[in-house]
Design a protein around this motif. Structure first.
Motif, PDB file in Angstrom:
ATOM      1  N   VAL A   1     -16.117 -26.755   8.291  1.00 33.22           N
ATOM      2  CA  VAL A   1     -15.954 -27.266   9.655  1.00 33.22           C
ATOM      3  C   VAL A   1     -17.263 -27.035  10.407  1.00 33.22           C
ATOM      4  O   VAL A   1     -17.772 -25.903  10.439  1.00 33.22           O
ATOM      5  CB  VAL A   1     -14.792 -26.552  10.382  1.00 33.22           C
ATOM      6  CG1 VAL A   1     -14.585 -27.154  11.765  1.00 33.22           C
ATOM      7  CG2 VAL A   1     -13.512 -26.623   9.562  1.00 33.22           C
ATOM      8  N   VAL A   2     -17.797 -28.092  11.002  1.00 35.61           N
ATOM      9  CA  VAL A   2     -19.046 -27.999  11.754  1.00 35.61           C
ATOM     10  C   VAL A   2     -18.719 -27.998  13.246  1.00 35.61           C
ATOM     11  O   VAL A   2     -18.055 -28.908  13.761  1.00 35.61           O
ATOM     12  CB  VAL A   2     -19.993 -29.159  11.416  1.00 35.61           C
ATOM     13  CG1 VAL A   2     -21.269 -29.077  12.259  1.00 35.61           C
ATOM     14  CG2 VAL A   2     -20.346 -29.130   9.929  1.00 35.61           C
ATOM     15  N   VAL A   3     -19.181 -26.984  13.929  1.00 37.92           N
ATOM     16  CA  VAL A   3     -18.925 -26.826  15.367  1.00 37.92           C
ATOM     17  C   VAL A   3     -19.824 -27.778  16.154  1.00 37.92           C
ATOM     18  O   VAL A   3     -21.019 -27.910  15.862  1.00 37.92           O
ATOM     19  CB  VAL A   3     -19.169 -25.367  15.795  1.00 37.92           C
ATOM     20  CG1 VAL A   3     -18.998 -25.199  17.298  1.00 37.92           C
ATOM     21  CG2 VAL A   3     -18.228 -24.439  15.038  1.00 37.92           C
ATOM     22  N   GLY A   4     -19.237 -28.444  17.151  1.00 35.01           N
ATOM     23  CA  GLY A   4     -19.999 -29.363  17.982  1.00 35.01           C
ATOM     24  C   GLY A   4     -20.226 -28.871  19.401  1.00 35.01           C
ATOM     25  O   GLY A   4     -21.171 -29.299  20.062  1.00 35.01           O
ATOM     26  N   GLN A   5     -19.362 -27.977  19.875  1.00 36.55           N
ATOM     27  CA  GLN A   5     -19.483 -27.418  21.218  1.00 36.55           C
ATOM     28  C   GLN A   5     -19.290 -25.913  21.146  1.00 36.55           C
ATOM     29  O   GLN A   5     -18.505 -25.420  20.333  1.00 36.55           O
ATOM     30  CB  GLN A   5     -18.415 -28.007  22.144  1.00 36.55           C
ATOM     31  CG  GLN A   5     -18.485 -29.512  22.308  1.00 36.55           C
ATOM     32  CD  GLN A   5     -17.395 -30.028  23.219  1.00 36.55           C
ATOM     33  OE1 GLN A   5     -17.244 -29.554  24.350  1.00 36.55           O
ATOM     34  NE2 GLN A   5     -16.622 -30.981  22.753  1.00 36.55           N
ATOM     35  N   ARG A   6     -19.983 -25.211  22.020  1.00 32.31           N
ATOM     36  CA  ARG A   6     -19.911 -23.749  22.017  1.00 32.31           C
ATOM     37  C   ARG A   6     -18.471 -23.269  22.128  1.00 32.31           C
ATOM     38  O   ARG A   6     -17.674 -23.785  22.917  1.00 32.31           O
ATOM     39  CB  ARG A   6     -20.743 -23.178  23.162  1.00 32.31           C
ATOM     40  CG  ARG A   6     -20.653 -21.673  23.292  1.00 32.31           C
ATOM     41  CD  ARG A   6     -21.568 -21.151  24.368  1.00 32.31           C
ATOM     42  NE  ARG A   6     -22.965 -21.260  23.964  1.00 32.31           N
ATOM     43  CZ  ARG A   6     -23.992 -20.945  24.751  1.00 32.31           C
ATOM     44  NH1 ARG A   6     -23.779 -20.528  25.990  1.00 32.31           N
ATOM     45  NH2 ARG A   6     -25.227 -21.058  24.310  1.00 32.31           N
ATOM     46  N   MET A   7     -18.136 -22.259  21.329  1.00 33.44           N
ATOM     47  CA  MET A   7     -16.791 -21.685  21.327  1.00 33.44           C
ATOM     48  C   MET A   7     -16.895 -20.185  21.564  1.00 33.44           C
ATOM     49  O   MET A   7     -17.502 -19.468  20.773  1.00 33.44           O
ATOM     50  CB  MET A   7     -16.090 -21.936  19.983  1.00 33.44           C
ATOM     51  CG  MET A   7     -15.920 -23.383  19.617  1.00 33.44           C
ATOM     52  SD  MET A   7     -14.942 -23.616  18.103  1.00 33.44           S
ATOM     53  CE  MET A   7     -13.326 -23.068  18.668  1.00 33.44           C
ATOM     54  N   ARG A   8     -16.304 -19.745  22.648  1.00 31.67           N
ATOM     55  CA  ARG A   8     -16.237 -18.321  22.958  1.00 31.67           C
ATOM     56  C   ARG A   8     -14.852 -18.026  23.494  1.00 31.67           C
ATOM     57  O   ARG A   8     -14.481 -18.493  24.568  1.00 31.67           O
ATOM     58  CB  ARG A   8     -17.316 -17.917  23.969  1.00 31.67           C
ATOM     59  CG  ARG A   8     -17.329 -16.431  24.307  1.00 31.67           C
ATOM     60  CD  ARG A   8     -18.504 -16.096  25.236  1.00 31.67           C
ATOM     61  NE  ARG A   8     -18.549 -14.672  25.522  1.00 31.67           N
ATOM     62  CZ  ARG A   8     -17.906 -14.112  26.560  1.00 31.67           C
ATOM     63  NH1 ARG A   8     -17.188 -14.870  27.379  1.00 31.67           N
ATOM     64  NH2 ARG A   8     -17.986 -12.813  26.757  1.00 31.67           N
ATOM     65  N   ALA A   9     -14.051 -17.293  22.710  1.00 31.40           N
ATOM     66  CA  ALA A   9     -12.668 -16.968  23.082  1.00 31.40           C
ATOM     67  C   ALA A   9     -11.888 -18.233  23.440  1.00 31.40           C
ATOM     68  O   ALA A   9     -11.204 -18.301  24.471  1.00 31.40           O
ATOM     69  CB  ALA A   9     -12.636 -15.961  24.221  1.00 31.40           C
ATOM     70  N   VAL A  10     -11.972 -19.228  22.593  1.00 34.58           N
ATOM     71  CA  VAL A  10     -11.299 -20.506  22.825  1.00 34.58           C
ATOM     72  C   VAL A  10      -9.841 -20.402  22.389  1.00 34.58           C
ATOM     73  O   VAL A  10      -9.554 -19.910  21.292  1.00 34.58           O
ATOM     74  CB  VAL A  10     -12.014 -21.634  22.058  1.00 34.58           C
ATOM     75  CG1 VAL A  10     -11.201 -22.922  22.078  1.00 34.58           C
ATOM     76  CG2 VAL A  10     -13.403 -21.876  22.641  1.00 34.58           C
ATOM     77  N   PRO A  11      -8.895 -20.865  23.184  1.00 30.06           N
ATOM     78  CA  PRO A  11      -7.492 -20.852  22.765  1.00 30.06           C
ATOM     79  C   PRO A  11      -7.265 -21.765  21.559  1.00 30.06           C
ATOM     80  O   PRO A  11      -7.957 -22.781  21.390  1.00 30.06           O
ATOM     81  CB  PRO A  11      -6.742 -21.380  23.995  1.00 30.06           C
ATOM     82  CG  PRO A  11      -7.674 -21.187  25.136  1.00 30.06           C
ATOM     83  CD  PRO A  11      -9.054 -21.322  24.566  1.00 30.06           C
ATOM     84  N   GLU A  12      -6.298 -21.403  20.748  1.00 28.70           N
ATOM     85  CA  GLU A  12      -6.026 -22.158  19.524  1.00 28.70           C
ATOM     86  C   GLU A  12      -5.741 -23.627  19.822  1.00 28.70           C
ATOM     87  O   GLU A  12      -6.196 -24.516  19.086  1.00 28.70           O
ATOM     88  CB  GLU A  12      -4.846 -21.513  18.797  1.00 28.70           C
ATOM     89  CG  GLU A  12      -4.569 -22.083  17.429  1.00 28.70           C
ATOM     90  CD  GLU A  12      -3.523 -21.279  16.675  1.00 28.70           C
ATOM     91  OE1 GLU A  12      -2.692 -21.904  16.003  1.00 28.70           O
ATOM     92  OE2 GLU A  12      -3.555 -20.029  16.771  1.00 28.70           O
ATOM     93  N   GLY A  13      -5.031 -23.906  20.891  1.00 31.68           N
ATOM     94  CA  GLY A  13      -4.684 -25.276  21.221  1.00 31.68           C
ATOM     95  C   GLY A  13      -5.859 -26.145  21.619  1.00 31.68           C
ATOM     96  O   GLY A  13      -5.742 -27.375  21.652  1.00 31.68           O
ATOM     97  N   GLU A  14      -6.999 -25.540  21.921  1.00 30.22           N
ATOM     98  CA  GLU A  14      -8.195 -26.281  22.322  1.00 30.22           C
ATOM     99  C   GLU A  14      -9.269 -26.302  21.237  1.00 30.22           C
ATOM    100  O   GLU A  14     -10.319 -26.926  21.410  1.00 30.22           O
ATOM    101  CB  GLU A  14      -8.776 -25.664  23.596  1.00 30.22           C
ATOM    102  CG  GLU A  14      -7.822 -25.666  24.785  1.00 30.22           C
ATOM    103  CD  GLU A  14      -8.380 -24.918  25.983  1.00 30.22           C
ATOM    104  OE1 GLU A  14      -9.601 -24.610  25.980  1.00 30.22           O
ATOM    105  OE2 GLU A  14      -7.615 -24.638  26.922  1.00 30.22           O
TER     106      GLU A  14
END
Length: 280
Positions: free
Chosen positions: A129-142
């Motif tokens: 999986v390649v990340v496209g936007q920064r993720m910091r403590a992101v909820p599972e639903g998002e």
């Protein structure tokens, strides 16, 4: 949309695969496919291009890792119950995380080096999986809204170094060419459900892995949200989601890669890799 990077190692250029499966050069419009090009606006602009008007790549053009400038490779271990069992381990209560060195990245058809002293070189077909936007403590639903795309990957591992030399797993995971990725980066709209993919791997023509992402212990949104609690995921970061049963360590008796062996592997919608082992 399928994105590629083509050319000599270290000098790859951006490309795209058209609807008929023809690889084409898009480097006149895009400097590379890396963190700066994985935002939704750039991907949407690429998708709007008439790819058939772009130059075709010559037959035999080398494909590199389809994402350049990867900042880190975060891996999930034991994410299939059958693989945990063949490893002699209980399925984990939480995702098991480890890292691979970015220097281990290579293209989908590059030679895999068997390092001096390696005795238990193993294979692991995986969904990346390649990340496209920064993720910091992101909820599972998002979590899935932060994904730029998906790739086929092979988490090559030296099991003696991983499991018998003390310390953590990383020393058996980070060798040069231990992370073949590609051929393509496939955007989420084209791939569809990442939990509906068949993965398989053959060594010298013998099918040894034949799994399915519906059997994940921890699905893609869970994994991404979980990782983002412990570290920030940046655009271009690569997350490897684990391998199903059938690795060399799990064969009876165990079976490992030798110089001259050929791996062929693939996943639904993500293309295939062909990799020959050479002395490294």
């Amino acid at each position: 949309m399928k994105l590629i990077r083509h050319g000599a190692p270290g000098a790859e250029r951006a490309g795209i695969v058209d609807a008929q499966g023809t690889p084409r050069d898009v480097s006149m419009l895009l400097p590379d496919i890396g963190p700066a090009q994985l935002d939704l606006r750039t991907l949407a602009a690429l998708a709007a291009i008439d790819a058939t008007r772009l130059p075709e790549l010559p037959a035999g053009t080398r494909l590199g890792c389809p994402v350049g400038g990867i900042g880190k490779i975060v891996c999930v271990g034991l994410n299939y119950a059958d693989h945990a069992r063949e490893s002699g381990l209980a399925p984990p209560a939480e995702p098991v995380l480890f890292m691979k060195a970015t220097s281990s990245l290579c293209g989908p058809h590059d030679a895999v080096r068997v390092p001096p002293g390696a005795e238990k070189l193993d294979w692991e077909v995986e969904l990346g999986v390649v990340v496209g936007q920064r993720m910091r403590a992101v909820p599972e639903g998002e979590a899935l809204a932060h994904v730029a795309g998906y790739v086929l990957a092979n988490d090559i591992s030296e099991r003696a170094w991983q499991m018998e030399r003390g310390g953590q797993w990383d020393k058996g995971k980070g060798g040069d060419t231990f992370a073949p990725v590609g051929p393509w980066l496939v955007t989420p709209d084209e791939l569809g459900d990442p939990h509906a993919l068949r993965l398989w791997l053959e060594v010298n023509g013998e099918r040894l892995q034949d799994g399915h992402t519906r059997d994940f212990l921890f699905g893609v949104p869970t994994v991404l949200a979980y990782i983002s609690r412990f570290m920030t995921l940046e655009p271009g970061d690569l997350v490897l989601t684990g391998t199903p049963a059938g690795v060399g360590l799990g064969q009876k008796p165990p079976r490992f890669l030798r110089v001259g062996d050929e791996m062929r592997l693939g996943a639904t919608g993500l293309g295939e890799q062909r990799l020959v082992c050479v002395a490294g």
